[in-house]
Design an enzyme around this catalytic site. Structure first.
Site, PDB file in Angstrom:
ATOM      1  N   GLU A   1       0.832  -1.193   0.000  1.00 25.60           N
ATOM      2  CA  GLU A   1       0.000   0.000   0.000  1.00 25.60           C
ATOM      3  C   GLU A   1       0.877   1.257   0.000  1.00 25.60           C
ATOM      4  O   GLU A   1       1.717   1.423   0.889  1.00 25.60           O
ATOM      5  CB  GLU A   1      -0.915  -0.019   1.227  1.00 25.60           C
ATOM      6  CG  GLU A   1      -1.877  -1.199   1.225  1.00 25.60           C
ATOM      7  CD  GLU A   1      -2.449  -1.499   2.601  1.00 25.60           C
ATOM      8  OE1 GLU A   1      -2.419  -0.599   3.467  1.00 25.60           O
ATOM      9  OE2 GLU A   1      -2.923  -2.628   2.814  1.00 25.60           O
TER      10      GLU A   1
ATOM     11  N   GLU B   1      -3.991  -6.995   2.877  1.00 27.31           N
ATOM     12  CA  GLU B   1      -2.725  -7.503   3.401  1.00 27.31           C
ATOM     13  C   GLU B   1      -2.488  -8.990   3.142  1.00 27.31           C
ATOM     14  O   GLU B   1      -1.363  -9.412   2.866  1.00 27.31           O
ATOM     15  CB  GLU B   1      -2.631  -7.220   4.906  1.00 27.31           C
ATOM     16  CG  GLU B   1      -2.329  -5.772   5.260  1.00 27.31           C
ATOM     17  CD  GLU B   1      -3.541  -4.862   5.137  1.00 27.31           C
ATOM     18  OE1 GLU B   1      -3.362  -3.631   5.201  1.00 27.31           O
ATOM     19  OE2 GLU B   1      -4.675  -5.382   4.975  1.00 27.31           O
TER      20      GLU B   1
ATOM     21  N   GLN C   1       1.959  -2.035   5.628  1.00 27.25           N
ATOM     22  CA  GLN C   1       2.228  -0.642   5.968  1.00 27.25           C
ATOM     23  C   GLN C   1       2.562  -0.420   7.441  1.00 27.25           C
ATOM     24  O   GLN C   1       3.475   0.323   7.771  1.00 27.25           O
ATOM     25  CB  GLN C   1       1.040   0.223   5.549  1.00 27.25           C
ATOM     26  CG  GLN C   1       1.359   1.701   5.530  1.00 27.25           C
ATOM     27  CD  GLN C   1       0.326   2.473   4.719  1.00 27.25           C
ATOM     28  OE1 GLN C   1      -0.694   2.902   5.235  1.00 27.25           O
ATOM     29  NE2 GLN C   1       0.595   2.634   3.428  1.00 27.25           N
TER      30      GLN C   1
ATOM     31  N   ASP D   1       0.668  -3.369  13.033  1.00 29.12           N
ATOM     32  CA  ASP D   1      -0.665  -3.816  13.449  1.00 29.12           C
ATOM     33  C   ASP D   1      -1.398  -4.532  12.314  1.00 29.12           C
ATOM     34  O   ASP D   1      -2.163  -5.468  12.538  1.00 29.12           O
ATOM     35  CB  ASP D   1      -1.528  -2.620  13.881  1.00 29.12           C
ATOM     36  CG  ASP D   1      -0.852  -1.739  14.905  1.00 29.12           C
ATOM     37  OD1 ASP D   1       0.166  -1.114  14.550  1.00 29.12           O
ATOM     38  OD2 ASP D   1      -1.338  -1.667  16.037  1.00 29.12           O
ATOM     39  N   TYR D   2      -1.187  -4.060  11.085  1.00 29.42           N
ATOM     40  CA  TYR D   2      -1.915  -4.611   9.938  1.00 29.42           C
ATOM     41  C   TYR D   2      -1.467  -6.030   9.599  1.00 29.42           C
ATOM     42  O   TYR D   2      -2.113  -6.722   8.812  1.00 29.42           O
ATOM     43  CB  TYR D   2      -1.710  -3.735   8.700  1.00 29.42           C
ATOM     44  CG  TYR D   2      -2.211  -2.319   8.831  1.00 29.42           C
ATOM     45  CD1 TYR D   2      -2.921  -1.883   9.946  1.00 29.42           C
ATOM     46  CD2 TYR D   2      -1.962  -1.387   7.823  1.00 29.42           C
ATOM     47  CE1 TYR D   2      -3.367  -0.580  10.054  1.00 29.42           C
ATOM     48  CE2 TYR D   2      -2.409  -0.075   7.920  1.00 29.42           C
ATOM     49  CZ  TYR D   2      -3.107   0.327   9.045  1.00 29.42           C
ATOM     50  OH  TYR D   2      -3.541   1.617   9.147  1.00 29.42           O
TER      51      TYR D   2
ATOM     52  N   HIS E   1      -2.032   2.158  15.402  1.00 23.01           N
ATOM     53  CA  HIS E   1      -0.750   2.283  14.718  1.00 23.01           C
ATOM     54  C   HIS E   1       0.433   2.108  15.667  1.00 23.01           C
ATOM     55  O   HIS E   1       1.553   2.416  15.315  1.00 23.01           O
ATOM     56  CB  HIS E   1      -0.630   3.640  14.024  1.00 23.01           C
ATOM     57  CG  HIS E   1      -1.488   3.772  12.811  1.00 23.01           C
ATOM     58  ND1 HIS E   1      -2.637   4.493  12.792  1.00 23.01           N
ATOM     59  CD2 HIS E   1      -1.354   3.257  11.572  1.00 23.01           C
ATOM     60  CE1 HIS E   1      -3.198   4.431  11.596  1.00 23.01           C
ATOM     61  NE2 HIS E   1      -2.435   3.684  10.832  1.00 23.01           N
TER      62      HIS E   1
END
Length: 800
Positions: free
Chosen positions: A491, A522, A544, A547-548, A589
């Site tokens: 991303e 993701e 990115q 956390d993702y 984040h």
């Protein structure tokens, strides 16, 4: 079938021979399923999941499958694997029994249940074979739809090879002509991974053909509970391409119609291979004659009408009828084929069982002989002989029974002279047998991370102080120049050069096939990386924020992390996963779920550099290896100043090696990543109070301190504090176990080893959220001071 005959220009006799051979394979596969179920129900095998009912469409798929192509499939594709010459009857049963010898069970060496198929991409030294000269199957996994993200990457590799010049593709591609073939059960199309992959492939326009095997059920649950309109091709009509819009070619075909199936797969192959357009083939009206698996019977959930229909429209029965109706074969011809198939399967089963049991019987006999000899000289003769006789009486022993017997006898003779003889046998046996079940979690080739020599960053006399993001950017520039097969995607990676400008200008310089944007998806970003890495490219998949990563952990854990292990070293995917995290306010984040990551991703190196120079060094190291890794860059490090190295692309941070960044004699402080800056600040303030702390940067969580340097520090300071920003009991518990237990640091401790972590909740968003949620410099100072107070209260009086 007319179109197929015309294109191939074959005679009727040749056509007839081909059809009869297909029928023989179908019947052979069905007999494997039938006999396989009986082997489970009689206890010889543990579990069975078979491809009965899907034989004929898989034969059609195999006809269109070419050298260089890849399968990413479903655990019912045994007929397909037989048809492409990658699975024999004996190998089928070896897999069912879980034979731990990769020569007998080439799919996984007994590490996966039957029905999970793979071919060998690597030679005995872990080097790539020429994948363009063989038919390839990526190693299956059980999680439903889990094969879909990898399928996307396998297909995208063809796109890259066709469009990016300068890559050495000799072993991997012929002008990107290869198709990635996916298979999935209709119920599994309900999974989000399926829809994410469908959408991504439509956007990317890659040569991918997905077959949906539709027998109307997901175990016992009917399609009306699975899919809107009970019809996957119907609800995907919006993906159908037209004159004005790119998309999919969608084909629907009955699973029992042999000639239509052959035509459908030939059409799909031409579209995907030549045009690089994804194709979905909805193969409906299929059956599942024995139900989902050996765990139950389908008679429990199918009514009489459905069972009657399945009997009539079984794909093999319909193929047989078609052959007789069209004078392709006589009844006696087919009966002979069916009789021979039963015989071949029975013989293959017997050969597989004999090969599986023979080595264990030999090991049984060896131990019985040893125990008999030991018993003859022992005062505990009666007890030893009982164990030996009990073991000898087992008709078909397993290794657990052999080793358990030896270990129990060892207890009996612990005070006898023969103890060392038996202990030596147990040790040698374990060293010989354990690798059959435990090898290849990581690479065992000469491209292991441990074989890369570290290279220090070099600096000129007037080295410029620059933002950390400039170092990572310019190092990527050097990497892309040196490795034409390297590419990065994620991303915001492409047009704007990532959200922190670590890829600034790279797309303009190297093109949008090598530095490219991806959608917000993701799991399939990870899948792209896995598939492309399995085909010889060196992808860097960017997630990115840390956390993702949770969106992709299932793919990373079940697929990437286990790949070398579940193929016993016969496949690899040296994917680099790039992300960033730590020390930022806000719930979404600032997460540092490192405990979850390191415990879910065994098989992937987890690297936690404290600055961008160290991070860049890790990328340089990994590109010389054949192993997957996750690099977590410090989110607050892109704007911090660092010296610009002079040897960009060349310096290498060693994996698994810690670094002492401050010397001290009073206490050892262990941490990593962004938190180290706070540790260093606290150490300076502690020094003013007369406490000299030694600071060690872990750098790498998996692997962890392979040289055991931390215990050397503890031996000097006699005190230990681990500082981590994960939740309590997260990565800090792992770190303490490694140091205190594995490195035996407990022997040198004069104070209780302690850990300081974040609070159990995620950080609050407000400006003070970080301070009150994660360890601060004051927290670290006071924790160290309290440890020193306990050791010397006179010198360090209590603060509170």
């Amino acid at each position: 079938m007319t179109e197929t005959q015309t294109k191939k220009s074959i005679s009727f006799d040749d056509f007839k021979a081909e059809v009869l051979n297909d029928y023989k394979l179908a019947v052979l596969s069905r007999e494997c399923s039938l006999l396989g179920r009986r082997e489970v129900l009689t206890g010889k095998a543990k579990f069975g999941i078979f491809g009965d009912g899907k034989e004929v469409p898989q034969l059609a798929m195999a006809k269109a499958f070419k050298n260089g192509d890849f399968r990413s499939g479903y655990y019912r594709d045994q007929t397909f694997m037989m048809a492409i010459g990658q699975l024999t009857v004996q190998q089928f049963f070896a897999g069912l029994y879980g034979h731990s010898d990769i020569e007998h069970d080439p799919m996984s060496g007994g590490r996966q249940m039957g029905g999970h198929f793979a071919t060998h991409s690597l030679d005995e030294n872990g080097n790539w074979k020429n994948l363009t000269q063989q038919k390839n199957s990526s190693a299956d996994i059980s999680p439903t739809a889990g094969q879909m993200p990898r399928l996307l990457g396998l297909a995208q590799a063809s796109k890259i090879y066709r469009n990016v010049p300068g890559i050495d593709a000799e072993k991997f591609s012929v002008n990107g002509n290869e198709i990635a073939w996916g298979t999935i059960g209709n119920a599994s199309t309900s999974e989000g991974l399926f829809f994410e992959t469908i959408n991504a492939a439509g956007v990317l326009q890659v040569p991918m053909v997905i077959s949906v095997w539709d027998d109307e059920y997901g175990i016992s649950v009917h399609a009306r509970h699975q899919t809107t309109k009970e019809n996957i091709s119907e609800i995907l009509k919006g993906f159908q391409r037209d004159e004005d819009n790119k998309g999919y070619e969608i084909i629907k075909v009955k699973g029992w119609d042999y000639p239509e199936l052959v035509a459908a797969y030939e059409k799909a192959s031409a579209i995907a291979r030549e045009e690089h357009v994804p194709v979905l083939i909805h193969v409906h009206e299929l059956t599942q004659p024995q139900g989902h698996s050996t765990s139950g019977s389908h008679e429990r959930y199918k009514n009489t009408d459905r069972l009657s229909w399945e009997g009539e429209y079984d794909c093999i029965a319909q193929m047989r009828k078609w052959m007789l109706d069209n004078n392709i074969a006589l009844e006696e011809d087919l009966e002979a084929i069916e009789k021979d198939a039963k015989k071949d399967v029975l013989e293959g089963k017997k050969a597989a069982w004999s090969a599986y049991t023979a080595p264990m019987k030999a090991e049984q006999q060896e131990l019985v002989a040893l125990l008999t000899n030991i018993a003859s000289k022992s005062p505990n003769k009666v007890f030893i002989e009982k164990h030996a006789n009990d073991l000898a009486s087992i008709k078909e022993p397993i290794r657990k029974e052999v080793l358990t017997t030896a270990r129990k006898v060892l207890r009996i003779i612990v005070n006898e002279d023969s103890r060392m003889q038996l202990a030596g046998w147990i040790k040698n046996y374990t060293e010989k047998i354990q690798p059959k079940y435990s090898s290849h979690l990581f690479s065992e080739s000469d491209k292991s991370v441990y074989n890369v020599k570290p290279v220090a960053a070099e600096y000129g006399d007037n080295a410029e102080e620059v933002d950390g993001r400039v170092i990572i950017r310019d190092n990527f520039d050097a990497v892309f120049s040196r490795y034409p097969e390297a590419l990065v995607f994620g991303e915001d990676c492409g047009n704007i050069g990532d959200v922190n400008q670590g890829l600034e200008g790279m797309q303009e310089k190297y093109g949008d096939f090598r530095v490219c944007d991806a959608g917000i998806r993701e799991a399939t970003i990870l899948g792209q990386g896995i598939g492309m890495a399995m085909r010889g490219l060196r992808p860097i998949a960017e997630i990115q924020y840390l956390d993702y990563l949770l969106y992709a952990v299932q793919i990373m854990s079940d697929d990437l992390a286990t790949l070398q292990y579940r193929t016993a070293g016969k496949q690899k995917a040296p994917l680099i996963i790039r992300t960033r995290g730590h020390r930022l306010e806000g719930i979404w984040h600032s997460g540092s779920p490192m405990g979850m990551i390191i415990n879910a991703l065994r098989g992937i190196h987890v690297l936690v550099p404290r600055n961008m120079t160290k991070a860049a060094g890790f990328y340089n190291t990994l590109l010389e290896t054949d192993e997957p890794a996750l690099i977590v860059e410090c989110l607050n490090g892109y704007r911090l100043k660092e010296k610009m190295p002079a040897n960009l692309g060349e310096f290498k941070t060693p994996v698994g090696v810690v670094e002492t960044i401050r010397e001290g004699n009073d206490i050892t402080l262990v941490s990593y990543g962004s938190t180290l800056r706070l540790v260093e600040q606290a150490a300076k303030e502690l020094a003013e109070a007369g406490i000299e702390a030694e600071i060690i940067d872990i750098q790498s969580l998996l692997p962890f301190d392979i040289n055991h340097d931390i215990v050397k520090s503890v031996a000097k300071t006699n005190r230990l504090l681990v500082i981590d920003e994960d939740v309590p009991g997260g990565a800090s518990a792992y770190i303490l176990q490694k140091i205190v237990d594995e490195q035996d640091a407990y022997r040198y401790l004069d104070s209780k080893p302690e850990a300081m972590s974040a609070k159990a909740h995620r950080p609050a968003y407000g400006t003070d959220g970080d301070y009150f949620s994660k360890p601060s410099a004051e927290d670290i100072y006071e924790k160290v001071y309290a440890i020193m107070h306990e050791a010397n209260p006179a010198k360090f009086p209590s603060l509170y």
